[in-house]
Design a protein around this motif. Structure first.
Motif, PDB file in Angstrom:
ATOM      1  N   TYR A  11       0.773  -1.237   0.000  1.00  0.00           N
ATOM      2  CA  TYR A  11       0.000   0.000   0.000  1.00  0.00           C
ATOM      3  C   TYR A  11       0.807   1.291   0.000  1.00  0.00           C
ATOM      4  O   TYR A  11       0.247   2.367   0.102  1.00  0.00           O
ATOM      5  CB  TYR A  11      -0.955   0.006   1.219  1.00  0.00           C
ATOM      6  N   TYR A  14      -0.281   3.924  -2.553  1.00  0.00           N
ATOM      7  CA  TYR A  14      -1.613   4.437  -2.223  1.00  0.00           C
ATOM      8  C   TYR A  14      -1.511   5.418  -1.057  1.00  0.00           C
ATOM      9  O   TYR A  14      -2.104   6.496  -1.054  1.00  0.00           O
ATOM     10  CB  TYR A  14      -2.527   3.261  -1.864  1.00  0.00           C
ATOM     11  N   PHE A  15      -0.728   5.062  -0.059  1.00  0.00           N
ATOM     12  CA  PHE A  15      -0.479   5.890   1.118  1.00  0.00           C
ATOM     13  C   PHE A  15       0.153   7.231   0.710  1.00  0.00           C
ATOM     14  O   PHE A  15      -0.173   8.291   1.223  1.00  0.00           O
ATOM     15  CB  PHE A  15       0.465   5.133   2.066  1.00  0.00           C
ATOM     16  N   GLY A  18      -2.489   8.485  -2.924  1.00  0.00           N
ATOM     17  CA  GLY A  18      -3.910   8.180  -3.073  1.00  0.00           C
ATOM     18  C   GLY A  18      -4.178   7.476  -4.393  1.00  0.00           C
ATOM     19  O   GLY A  18      -3.386   6.630  -4.815  1.00  0.00           O
ATOM     20  N   GLN A  19      -5.263   7.858  -5.074  1.00  0.00           N
ATOM     21  CA  GLN A  19      -5.637   7.160  -6.315  1.00  0.00           C
ATOM     22  C   GLN A  19      -4.919   7.722  -7.535  1.00  0.00           C
ATOM     23  O   GLN A  19      -5.148   7.274  -8.648  1.00  0.00           O
ATOM     24  CB  GLN A  19      -7.144   7.267  -6.518  1.00  0.00           C
ATOM     25  N   GLY A  26      -3.854  12.391  -3.645  1.00  0.00           N
ATOM     26  CA  GLY A  26      -4.215  12.272  -2.231  1.00  0.00           C
ATOM     27  C   GLY A  26      -3.024  11.850  -1.409  1.00  0.00           C
ATOM     28  O   GLY A  26      -1.873  12.051  -1.805  1.00  0.00           O
ATOM     29  N   GLY A  27      -3.301  11.255  -0.257  1.00  0.00           N
ATOM     30  CA  GLY A  27      -2.248  10.696   0.570  1.00  0.00           C
ATOM     31  C   GLY A  27      -1.306  11.729   1.160  1.00  0.00           C
ATOM     32  O   GLY A  27      -1.634  12.900   1.311  1.00  0.00           O
ATOM     33  N   TYR A 174     -10.580  14.893   6.706  1.00  0.00           N
ATOM     34  CA  TYR A 174     -11.277  13.603   6.817  1.00  0.00           C
ATOM     35  C   TYR A 174     -12.795  13.789   6.847  1.00  0.00           C
ATOM     36  O   TYR A 174     -13.542  13.078   6.194  1.00  0.00           O
ATOM     37  CB  TYR A 174     -10.800  12.949   8.116  1.00  0.00           C
ATOM     38  N   SER A 179      -9.103  13.257   0.578  1.00  0.00           N
ATOM     39  CA  SER A 179      -8.295  12.040   0.625  1.00  0.00           C
ATOM     40  C   SER A 179      -6.856  12.312   1.052  1.00  0.00           C
ATOM     41  O   SER A 179      -5.914  11.889   0.403  1.00  0.00           O
ATOM     42  CB  SER A 179      -8.324  11.338  -0.734  1.00  0.00           C
ATOM     43  N   VAL A 181      -3.740  12.085   4.016  1.00  0.00           N
ATOM     44  CA  VAL A 181      -3.073  10.859   4.453  1.00  0.00           C
ATOM     45  C   VAL A 181      -3.854  10.103   5.539  1.00  0.00           C
ATOM     46  O   VAL A 181      -3.894   8.872   5.535  1.00  0.00           O
ATOM     47  CB  VAL A 181      -1.613  11.155   4.871  1.00  0.00           C
ATOM     48  N   ILE A 184      -6.683   8.272   3.766  1.00  0.00           N
ATOM     49  CA  ILE A 184      -6.135   7.121   3.034  1.00  0.00           C
ATOM     50  C   ILE A 184      -5.805   5.984   4.016  1.00  0.00           C
ATOM     51  O   ILE A 184      -6.102   4.811   3.757  1.00  0.00           O
ATOM     52  CB  ILE A 184      -4.865   7.529   2.257  1.00  0.00           C
ATOM     53  N   GLN A 187      -8.814   4.188   4.871  1.00  0.00           N
ATOM     54  CA  GLN A 187      -9.210   3.341   3.734  1.00  0.00           C
ATOM     55  C   GLN A 187      -8.419   2.035   3.729  1.00  0.00           C
ATOM     56  O   GLN A 187      -8.983   0.957   3.582  1.00  0.00           O
ATOM     57  CB  GLN A 187      -8.932   4.081   2.414  1.00  0.00           C
TER      58      GLN A 187
END
Lengths: 233, 242
Positions: A11, A14-15, A18-19, A26-27, A174, A179, A181, A184, A187
């Motif tokens: 991950y 992603y962290f 994000g996407q 994000g992230g 949040y 999105s 960290v 994320i 998530q």
């Protein structure tokens, strides 16, 4: 331990972002960008508000004092919520989560920074402004060349404190589904389900490294300023 | 050179300066003395408008410094002011303290301001401290830098507000020596001071103040030998006992 490394291995991207690039950025990167942008925008604003706050003209200082008192007395979370859900309903203009967060952060930061700047100016012995003025410098020149260089250097610890809390305040995004960290991380927690402790430990360490790094940086800067002021002979 | 006409100042109900009317001539060294709370510091601070007045006028070279719309910054640039507590800029070096105003007010290029500041520091005996920060200097040294800083604007008038009162006794002499030299060079000076020796030796005239009033104006010889006003007699008697 293996599961822990596997978690990071799976991950980390992603962290971090994000996407992105398939979705919005994000992230961690979003968190850093948001706090950085908030600081860059809030610094000059806070400086101006702080100077206005100690202005000898009441027509300037009173409205600023009012704004400061109001903003300071309201929780950031509430304003964020309100700005994201109610403002679009009233104005008909919908702002993105990131933009809303940025605006709210800038408003809060500039107000808190204004108080730090104003306190720094007030704390300086009045003889500094007087002696600058007695040489023929205007009020603006005296502020710029004599008062502010000293009061900002003195206020540096408080300014850093404000920067650190800005980084942490981004986690409030949040609540509006931003999105960043923390969002994320939650998530990821939902996806892996069984490793909450590990996920949130990584999140905590991430915040710690960001904020600790910043305060170390500020400490070094402060020491350099101090060395200059007390240099022997 | 300085003309005061019925100058009055109040702090609320307190009448701090009462109908002060006098002149200071070019090249004159004037010492203002009196017990504490007599208004002498307030008076000298009105001369460059660090304090406002509520009545009367003060003209410096024919220009009313308290007039509405007076260019206070330009007027102040021509009046050097030395404070009791020096008020050097601690974030700047000794040299930078002396060049800040001339450079920012475009009176001189950086190089010219630097050369002149070094000359002045040489005169007050501190050229070797040009790169030091004020905190590294003794009180007497700081005050000498403060004098050089004021002189850097090439003012025709210098005002001294108790320049030695915050100094340790052994440092008073070095500051007074700089002031003596200035006086001998013909600088127009107004000095609020408790240094009666300086007043006796250097002053052309002495003003004695008490309770906001200018009670006596005399030459040092007349003032010390034969004070007229009872308050002045009392003041000098108290001084002798110290």
């Amino acid at each position: 331990m293996n599961a822990f490394l596997e978690l990071i291995d799976t991950y980390w991207l992603y962290f971090l972002v994000g996407q992105y690039p398939d979705g919005p950025l994000g992230g961690l990167v979003l968190t850093v960008l948001l706090s950085g942008a908030a600081l860059v925008l809030a610094m000059p604003l806070g400086l101006m508000l702080g100077i206005a706050r100690v202005s000898p003209y009441r027509a300037v200082s009173l409205p600023v004092a009012g704004v400061v008192q109001v903003v300071r007395a309201v929780p950031l979370l509430l304003v964020l919520f309100w700005a994201y859900f109610f403002l679009p309903a009233v104005t008909g203009v919908k702002t993105s989560q990131a933009a809303t967060m940025l605006i709210v952060l800038v408003v809060f930061d500039s107000v808190y920074l204004a108080e730090i700047v104003a306190a720094g100016i007030r704390a300086l012995p009045p003889g500094q402004l007087e002696s600058a003025r007695s040489l023929g410098l205007s009020y603006g020149q005296a502020l710029r060349h004599v008062v502010l260089p000293q009061s900002l250097a003195n206020g540096l610890p408080s300014i850093v404190n404000q920067l650190v809390s800005t980084i942490k305040a981004t986690s409030l995004g949040y609540i509006i589904g931003l999105s960043e960290v923390s969002f994320i991380a939650s998530q990821i927690n939902t996806l892996v389900f069984t490793q909450s402790v590990q996920v949130y430990l990584i999140l905590a360490l991430t915040y710690f490294m960001l904020c600790f790094g910043l305060s170390r940086l500020a400490f070094l800067l402060e020491r350099r300023l101090q060395r200059r002021a007390v240099q022997p002979n | 050179m300085i003309v005061l006409d019925k100058v009055n100042k109040w702090y609320g109900d307190y009448h701090a300066l009462v109908d002060i009317t006098e002149r200071v001539e070019k090249n004159e060294v004037l010492v203002v003395c009196g017990p504490s709370g007599s208004g002498k510091s307030t008076l000298i601070r009105t001369l460059n408008r660090l304090e406002e007045i509520q009545g009367g006028s003060i003209a410096i070279d024919g220009r009313d410094i308290h007039a509405k719309g007076a260019d206070v910054n330009a007027l102040r640039a021509g009046i050097g002011f030395v404070f009791q507590h020096f008020n050097l800029f601690p974030h700047l070096t000794v040299l930078e303290n002396c060049t800040l105003a001339p450079v920012r007010l475009k009176r001189a290029s950086k190089a010219e301001a630097r050369d002149y500041a070094l000359q002045l520091l040489e005169r007050v005996g501190l050229a070797h401290k040009q790169d030091a920060y004020p905190n590294a200097l003794s009180g007497g040294q700081q005050q000498r830098v403060a004098i050089a800083r004021a002189l850097a604007m090439r003012p025709p008038i210098m005002l001294f507000d108790e320049p030695t009162s915050a100094l340790d006794p052994e440092m008073v002499g070095e500051v007074l020596q700089v002031m003596r030299t200035l006086a001998h060079e013909g600088m127009t000076m107004v000095c609020v001071t408790h240094e009666m020796g300086f007043a006796r030796d250097v002053a052309d005239r002495i003003w004695f103040m008490a309770e906001g009033k200018l009670l006596e104006k005399a030459t040092p010889q007349a003032f010390f030998a034969n004070p007229q006003h009872p308050r002045a007699q009392q003041f000098l008697a108290d001084r002798k006992r110290d």
